[in-house]
Design an enzyme around this catalytic site. Structure first.
Site, PDB file in Angstrom:
ATOM      1  N   SER A 109       1.479  -1.318   0.246  1.00  0.00           N
ATOM      2  CA  SER A 109      -0.137   0.320   0.201  1.00  0.00           C
ATOM      3  C   SER A 109       0.924   1.045   0.205  1.00  0.00           C
ATOM      4  O   SER A 109       2.179   1.256   0.668  1.00  0.00           O
ATOM      5  CB  SER A 109      -0.988  -0.060   1.034  1.00  0.00           C
ATOM      6  OG  SER A 109      -1.349   1.464   1.386  1.00  0.00           O
TER       7      SER A 109
ATOM      8  N   LYS B 104       1.890  -3.543   6.891  1.00  0.00           N
ATOM      9  CA  LYS B 104       2.348  -3.200   4.937  1.00  0.00           C
ATOM     10  C   LYS B 104       3.844  -2.722   5.415  1.00  0.00           C
ATOM     11  O   LYS B 104       4.179  -3.756   4.893  1.00  0.00           O
ATOM     12  CB  LYS B 104       1.445  -2.022   4.549  1.00  0.00           C
ATOM     13  CG  LYS B 104       0.324  -2.386   4.289  1.00  0.00           C
ATOM     14  CD  LYS B 104      -0.216  -4.031   3.366  1.00  0.00           C
ATOM     15  CE  LYS B 104      -1.949  -4.431   2.722  1.00  0.00           C
ATOM     16  NZ  LYS B 104      -1.950  -5.437   2.170  1.00  0.00           N
TER      17      LYS B 104
ATOM     18  N   TYR C 223      -2.874  -0.129  10.283  1.00  0.00           N
ATOM     19  CA  TYR C 223      -3.152  -0.548   8.822  1.00  0.00           C
ATOM     20  C   TYR C 223      -1.560  -0.984   7.958  1.00  0.00           C
ATOM     21  O   TYR C 223      -0.873  -1.098   6.921  1.00  0.00           O
ATOM     22  CB  TYR C 223      -3.559  -0.329   8.165  1.00  0.00           C
ATOM     23  CG  TYR C 223      -4.026  -0.436   6.488  1.00  0.00           C
ATOM     24  CD1 TYR C 223      -4.447  -2.062   6.071  1.00  0.00           C
ATOM     25  CD2 TYR C 223      -3.477   0.559   5.764  1.00  0.00           C
ATOM     26  CE1 TYR C 223      -4.279  -2.171   4.794  1.00  0.00           C
ATOM     27  CE2 TYR C 223      -3.898  -0.169   4.379  1.00  0.00           C
ATOM     28  CZ  TYR C 223      -3.240  -0.857   4.082  1.00  0.00           C
ATOM     29  OH  TYR C 223      -4.113  -1.639   2.322  1.00  0.00           O
TER      30      TYR C 223
END
Length: 360
Positions: free
Chosen positions: A141, A170, A166
């Protein structure tokens, strides 16, 4: 679908050279990638726990393509289940989508995000290594870049100053993949850094279908457009942008799915000529659109002005983020094709045809 199981089902191993395991393949990006892979002649095997996805999506993938999807229902956290899958199938490549993905929710539930996204990936990597499947394309991402100092964002920008859990999952996984590759260059790893996927398949059969209230902008806008919700919630209008709302690089999910096919073809080609690769590519359009840009474009498509309310900013959101995709164009031969109007049209068609998502 040809296989659905929660435990072990032994089937004849395939000799096909194009067997692809897709984790999270019943989800938004995963299902669209299944379509593109099947249409290119690959054999798709999906593992998904259906926590934020639907088996109906895979049935519709089969309807779109006229080809079968092999599906195993289960969690990457369950090592015994995953080993059973690897014992039942012969894989050449893995595309790893599975994971929790909402930025705002991750700030409220960091432990759940770390547990699911990191531990599930560790189990996957352990099983891949055991069964000597060392070809991996990872769904990363643009959040790994954090708040960029300049724009557009290239792949060599600093990473790690991430603003939400989040994004941290990643970033951590990217670092782990680098360490694995450096220790064992039999691995072939491509990291694809997505910007903001929206849109749906032109058939209207598959699209974004979040459980409960959507965390992302476009599915929420689409549900307002069909009357599910009374107004759009805009989280902050005091960003350092021309109209005060956050600016993002939105990419059509079909363009994104095609980027995975190009990455896979790149890996197949490079693996033939060398031992081990590690590559990183941005997948975006290179154009930034604000929240108000999206609302105006969607209002035009649905033929009415969509109401909205401005609320407090969410933790972890940044002002502006858009990609430089030169590297993907040069090395993968990939470039996003669809503009914002097409993205909104396809999203709206999906929502009109499926007002309750995959629930009939």
């Amino acid at each position: 679908m040809s296989v659905v199981c929660t435990g072990i089902i032994m089937i004849q191993k395939s000799n096909l050279e194009k067997n692809i395991l897709i984790t999270g393949g019943a989800g938004f990006i995963g299902s669209h990638t299944c379509v593109e892979l099947l249409q290119k002649g690959y054999h798709v095997i999906v593992v998904d726990n259906l926590v934020n996805s639907s088996a109906e999506a895979l049935k519709r993938v089969e309807e779109i393509t006229g080809k079968k999807v092999t599906f195993y229902k289960g969690s990457l956290l369950d090592k015994e289940f995953l080993e059973n899958v690897f014992q039942s199938e012969l894989f050449h490549y893995v595309i790893h989508f599975a994971g929790l993905k909402a930025v705002g929710e991750s700030a409220l539930k960091p432990l759940e995000y770390y547990q699911n996204n990191l531990t599930g990936s560790f189990v996957l990597l352990e099983v891949m290594r055991k069964y000597k499947v060392k070809n991996l394309i990872f769904s990363s991402s643009a959040t790994v870049y954090g708040k960029p100092n300049t724009l557009p964002i290239t792949e060599d920008f600093p990473v790690g100053c991430v603003t939400n859990p989040y994004g941290r999952t990643k970033f951590f996984l990217e670092e782990i993949f680098r360490d694995i590759y450096n220790a064992d260059q039999e691995w072939n790893i491509i990291l694809l850094r997505y910007f903001n996927p929206i849109g749906a398949h032109e058939s209207g059969l598959i699209g974004e279908n979040p459980n409960g209230i959507p965390n992302n902008l476009l599915p929420y806008v689409a549900r307002v457009a069909v009357g599910t919700y009374p107004y759009i919630r805009i989280y902050g209008n005091n960003y350092n942008t021309p109209d005060g709302t956050g600016v993002r690089d939105y990419i059509h999910v079909v363009d994104l799915a095609k980027g995975h096919v190009k990455a896979l073809e790149k890996m197949e080609k490079d693996v033939d000529s060398r031992n081990g690769i590690m590559r990183i590519y941005n997948l975006g359009t290179g154009i930034g659109y604000s929240v108000f840009d999206i609302i105006r474009a969607f209002s035009k498509i649905c033929g009415r002005r969509l109401p909205y309310r401005v609320e407090e900013r969410r933790a972890g959101d940044i002002d502006v983020c858009y990609a430089d995709t030169t590297k993907a164009q040069q090395e993968l031969g990939w470039k996003a094709e669809f503009d914002l109007e097409r993205m909104c049209k396809d999203t709206y068609r999906w929502q009109v045809m499926n007002p309750n998502g995959y629930v009939k």
